[in-house]
Design a protein around this motif. Structure first.
Motif, PDB file in Angstrom:
ATOM      1  N   MET A   1     -13.735  46.673 -80.114  1.00 22.26           N
ATOM      2  CA  MET A   1     -12.453  46.497 -80.059  1.00 22.26           C
ATOM      3  C   MET A   1     -11.717  47.668 -79.290  1.00 22.26           C
ATOM      4  SD  MET A   1      -9.672  45.517 -83.214  1.00 22.26           S
ATOM      5  CE  MET A   1      -9.906  47.208 -84.200  1.00 22.26           C
ATOM      6  N   ILE A   2     -10.795  47.413 -78.393  1.00 27.89           N
ATOM      7  CA  ILE A   2      -9.966  48.385 -77.844  1.00 27.89           C
ATOM      8  C   ILE A   2      -8.847  48.730 -78.793  1.00 27.89           C
ATOM      9  CG2 ILE A   2      -8.686  49.084 -75.636  1.00 27.89           C
ATOM     10  CD1 ILE A   2     -11.876  48.610 -75.419  1.00 27.89           C
ATOM     11  N   PHE A   3      -8.508  49.922 -79.258  1.00 24.80           N
ATOM     12  CA  PHE A   3      -7.622  50.379 -79.900  1.00 24.80           C
ATOM     13  C   PHE A   3      -6.517  51.305 -79.392  1.00 24.80           C
ATOM     14  CE2 PHE A   3      -5.998  53.165 -83.234  1.00 24.80           C
ATOM     15  CZ  PHE A   3      -5.156  52.237 -84.122  1.00 24.80           C
ATOM     16  N   ILE A   4      -5.432  51.168 -79.146  1.00 20.75           N
ATOM     17  CA  ILE A   4      -4.474  51.858 -78.329  1.00 20.75           C
ATOM     18  C   ILE A   4      -3.348  52.140 -79.320  1.00 20.75           C
ATOM     19  CG2 ILE A   4      -2.955  51.890 -76.241  1.00 20.75           C
ATOM     20  CD1 ILE A   4      -5.088  49.433 -75.454  1.00 20.75           C
ATOM     21  N   VAL A   5      -2.993  53.423 -79.122  1.00 23.68           N
ATOM     22  CA  VAL A   5      -1.439  53.929 -79.703  1.00 23.68           C
ATOM     23  C   VAL A   5      -0.930  54.768 -78.833  1.00 23.68           C
ATOM     24  CG1 VAL A   5      -0.360  55.570 -81.441  1.00 23.68           C
ATOM     25  CG2 VAL A   5      -2.803  54.402 -82.060  1.00 23.68           C
ATOM     26  N   VAL A   6       0.447  54.181 -78.456  1.00 25.11           N
ATOM     27  CA  VAL A   6       1.196  54.851 -77.227  1.00 25.11           C
ATOM     28  C   VAL A   6       2.682  55.013 -78.259  1.00 25.11           C
ATOM     29  CG1 VAL A   6       2.394  54.355 -75.094  1.00 25.11           C
ATOM     30  CG2 VAL A   6       0.226  53.082 -76.028  1.00 25.11           C
ATOM     31  N   LYS A   7       3.133  56.456 -77.493  1.00 29.42           N
ATOM     32  CA  LYS A   7       4.161  56.826 -78.247  1.00 29.42           C
ATOM     33  C   LYS A   7       5.264  56.985 -77.007  1.00 29.42           C
ATOM     34  CE  LYS A   7       2.951  60.288 -81.569  1.00 29.42           C
ATOM     35  NZ  LYS A   7       2.694  61.563 -82.086  1.00 29.42           N
ATOM     36  N   PHE A   8       6.134  56.037 -77.202  1.00 30.93           N
ATOM     37  CA  PHE A   8       7.433  56.080 -76.105  1.00 30.93           C
ATOM     38  C   PHE A   8       8.632  56.794 -76.522  1.00 30.93           C
ATOM     39  CE2 PHE A   8       4.859  52.221 -75.535  1.00 30.93           C
ATOM     40  CZ  PHE A   8       4.823  52.004 -74.217  1.00 30.93           C
ATOM     41  N   THR A   9       9.021  57.928 -75.833  1.00 28.01           N
ATOM     42  CA  THR A   9      10.114  58.407 -76.230  1.00 28.01           C
ATOM     43  C   THR A   9      11.237  57.810 -75.190  1.00 28.01           C
ATOM     44  OG1 THR A   9       9.019  60.554 -76.745  1.00 28.01           O
ATOM     45  CG2 THR A   9      11.425  60.716 -76.247  1.00 28.01           C
ATOM     46  N   VAL A  10      12.073  57.445 -75.722  1.00 31.80           N
ATOM     47  CA  VAL A  10      13.186  56.372 -74.952  1.00 31.80           C
ATOM     48  C   VAL A  10      14.450  57.585 -74.873  1.00 31.80           C
ATOM     49  CG1 VAL A  10      14.506  54.629 -75.337  1.00 31.80           C
ATOM     50  CG2 VAL A  10      12.323  54.365 -75.933  1.00 31.80           C
ATOM     51  N   ARG A  11      15.235  56.992 -73.819  1.00 32.78           N
ATOM     52  CA  ARG A  11      16.724  58.000 -73.697  1.00 32.78           C
ATOM     53  C   ARG A  11      17.319  57.630 -74.730  1.00 32.78           C
ATOM     54  NH1 ARG A  11      17.393  58.337 -67.344  1.00 32.78           N
ATOM     55  NH2 ARG A  11      15.375  57.916 -66.697  1.00 32.78           N
ATOM     56  N   PRO A  12      18.154  58.541 -75.369  1.00 32.23           N
ATOM     57  CA  PRO A  12      19.021  58.461 -76.523  1.00 32.23           C
ATOM     58  C   PRO A  12      20.072  57.377 -76.367  1.00 32.23           C
ATOM     59  CG  PRO A  12      18.497  60.708 -76.076  1.00 32.23           C
ATOM     60  CD  PRO A  12      18.113  60.065 -74.851  1.00 32.23           C
ATOM     61  N   GLU A  13      20.479  57.171 -75.194  1.00 32.94           N
ATOM     62  CA  GLU A  13      21.541  56.073 -74.899  1.00 32.94           C
ATOM     63  C   GLU A  13      20.845  54.687 -75.006  1.00 32.94           C
ATOM     64  OE1 GLU A  13      20.626  57.513 -70.827  1.00 32.94           O
ATOM     65  OE2 GLU A  13      20.588  58.504 -72.857  1.00 32.94           O
ATOM     66  N   ARG A  14      19.677  54.644 -74.973  1.00 35.92           N
ATOM     67  CA  ARG A  14      19.001  53.361 -74.808  1.00 35.92           C
ATOM     68  C   ARG A  14      18.204  53.043 -76.059  1.00 35.92           C
ATOM     69  NH1 ARG A  14      18.955  51.424 -69.518  1.00 35.92           N
ATOM     70  NH2 ARG A  14      18.756  49.370 -70.632  1.00 35.92           N
ATOM     71  N   SER A  15      17.995  54.070 -77.005  1.00 37.30           N
ATOM     72  CA  SER A  15      17.134  53.949 -77.802  1.00 37.30           C
ATOM     73  C   SER A  15      17.467  52.526 -78.915  1.00 37.30           C
ATOM     74  CB  SER A  15      16.673  55.031 -78.750  1.00 37.30           C
ATOM     75  OG  SER A  15      17.920  55.608 -79.611  1.00 37.30           O
ATOM     76  N   ASP A  16      18.742  52.415 -79.203  1.00 41.16           N
ATOM     77  CA  ASP A  16      19.124  51.326 -80.070  1.00 41.16           C
ATOM     78  C   ASP A  16      18.833  49.849 -79.538  1.00 41.16           C
ATOM     79  OD1 ASP A  16      20.084  53.129 -81.710  1.00 41.16           O
ATOM     80  OD2 ASP A  16      22.269  53.013 -81.216  1.00 41.16           O
ATOM     81  N   GLU A  17      18.621  49.755 -78.092  1.00 41.28           N
ATOM     82  CA  GLU A  17      18.155  48.492 -77.645  1.00 41.28           C
ATOM     83  C   GLU A  17      16.846  48.269 -77.274  1.00 41.28           C
ATOM     84  OE1 GLU A  17      19.954  47.983 -73.651  1.00 41.28           O
ATOM     85  OE2 GLU A  17      20.273  50.159 -73.651  1.00 41.28           O
ATOM     86  N   TRP A  18      16.091  49.485 -77.670  1.00 42.03           N
ATOM     87  CA  TRP A  18      14.589  49.445 -77.165  1.00 42.03           C
ATOM     88  C   TRP A  18      13.889  48.273 -77.672  1.00 42.03           C
ATOM     89  CZ3 TRP A  18      11.595  51.302 -73.591  1.00 42.03           C
ATOM     90  CH2 TRP A  18      10.231  51.102 -73.702  1.00 42.03           C
ATOM     91  N   LEU A  19      13.807  47.831 -78.821  1.00 38.80           N
ATOM     92  CA  LEU A  19      13.159  46.868 -79.500  1.00 38.80           C
ATOM     93  C   LEU A  19      13.549  45.646 -78.758  1.00 38.80           C
ATOM     94  CD1 LEU A  19      12.727  48.004 -82.986  1.00 38.80           C
ATOM     95  CD2 LEU A  19      11.039  47.966 -81.332  1.00 38.80           C
ATOM     96  N   THR A  20      14.728  45.409 -78.679  1.00 38.63           N
ATOM     97  CA  THR A  20      15.309  44.273 -77.898  1.00 38.63           C
ATOM     98  C   THR A  20      14.595  44.099 -76.441  1.00 38.63           C
ATOM     99  OG1 THR A  20      17.289  44.082 -79.184  1.00 38.63           O
ATOM    100  CG2 THR A  20      17.354  42.982 -77.214  1.00 38.63           C
ATOM    101  N   LEU A  21      14.952  45.252 -75.954  1.00 37.36           N
ATOM    102  CA  LEU A  21      14.348  45.195 -74.556  1.00 37.36           C
ATOM    103  C   LEU A  21      12.732  44.830 -74.324  1.00 37.36           C
ATOM    104  CD1 LEU A  21      16.219  48.563 -73.161  1.00 37.36           C
ATOM    105  CD2 LEU A  21      16.556  46.289 -72.655  1.00 37.36           C
ATOM    106  N   VAL A  22      12.079  45.226 -75.259  1.00 33.21           N
ATOM    107  CA  VAL A  22      10.523  45.100 -75.304  1.00 33.21           C
ATOM    108  C   VAL A  22      10.208  43.775 -76.049  1.00 33.21           C
ATOM    109  CG1 VAL A  22       9.930  47.399 -75.049  1.00 33.21           C
ATOM    110  CG2 VAL A  22       9.876  46.559 -77.169  1.00 33.21           C
ATOM    111  N   ASP A  23      11.132  42.979 -76.407  1.00 34.99           N
ATOM    112  CA  ASP A  23      10.724  41.783 -77.176  1.00 34.99           C
ATOM    113  C   ASP A  23       9.870  40.783 -76.460  1.00 34.99           C
ATOM    114  OD1 ASP A  23      10.821  40.348 -79.733  1.00 34.99           O
ATOM    115  OD2 ASP A  23      12.097  39.033 -78.427  1.00 34.99           O
ATOM    116  N   ASP A  24      10.534  40.469 -75.208  1.00 42.14           N
ATOM    117  CA  ASP A  24       9.685  39.546 -74.365  1.00 42.14           C
ATOM    118  C   ASP A  24       8.347  39.921 -74.095  1.00 42.14           C
ATOM    119  OD1 ASP A  24      11.835  37.674 -74.097  1.00 42.14           O
ATOM    120  OD2 ASP A  24      12.393  38.340 -72.360  1.00 42.14           O
ATOM    121  N   PHE A  25       8.255  41.083 -73.857  1.00 40.76           N
ATOM    122  CA  PHE A  25       6.863  41.677 -73.364  1.00 40.76           C
ATOM    123  C   PHE A  25       5.923  41.660 -74.752  1.00 40.76           C
ATOM    124  CE2 PHE A  25       4.433  46.045 -73.044  1.00 40.76           C
ATOM    125  CZ  PHE A  25       3.523  45.402 -71.943  1.00 40.76           C
TER     126      PHE A  25
END
Length: 109
Positions: A1-25
């Protein structure tokens, strides 16, 4: 199994919408035949950092993921939202998914 962990640091003014932005993906990735899991968490130390924990059944499934249209689409818009280059751990591990932690079980049950 390929196991991946990624830390995304988001611009402060965009962090509230990050989970919505990545939802389709996220939803498209979860539908891939080789996806084992694809889970987002928010850092308790940095309010603008999100941690992605994902797994694919094998290297071929991981390759299919990075060659998918939804991956290419996400990689096209993400640079405008992230504050720094994501940090990643990508390893091959034995197994097919999560297993129980041998050192800890609930009491009273």
């Amino acid at each position: 199994m390929i196991f991946i962990v990624v830390k995304f640091t988001v611009r402060p003014e965009r962090s509230d919408e990050w989970l919505t932005l990545v939802d389709d993906f996220t939803q498209a990735t979860r539908q891939e035949p080789g996806n084992v899991f694809y889970e987002w968490s928010k850092s308790v130390d940095n309010p603008h950092q999100f941690v992605l924990v994902e797994a694919f059944k094998d290297a071929r499934a991981g390759e299919e993921h990075v060659n998918s249209e939804h991956f290419k689409t996400a990689m096209a818009w993400m640079p405008d939202v992230i504050a720094k280059t994501p940090e990643i751990i990508n390893v091959e591990v034995p197994g097919t998914g999560w297993g129980p932690m041998a050192e800890l079980t609930p009491s009273g049950g």
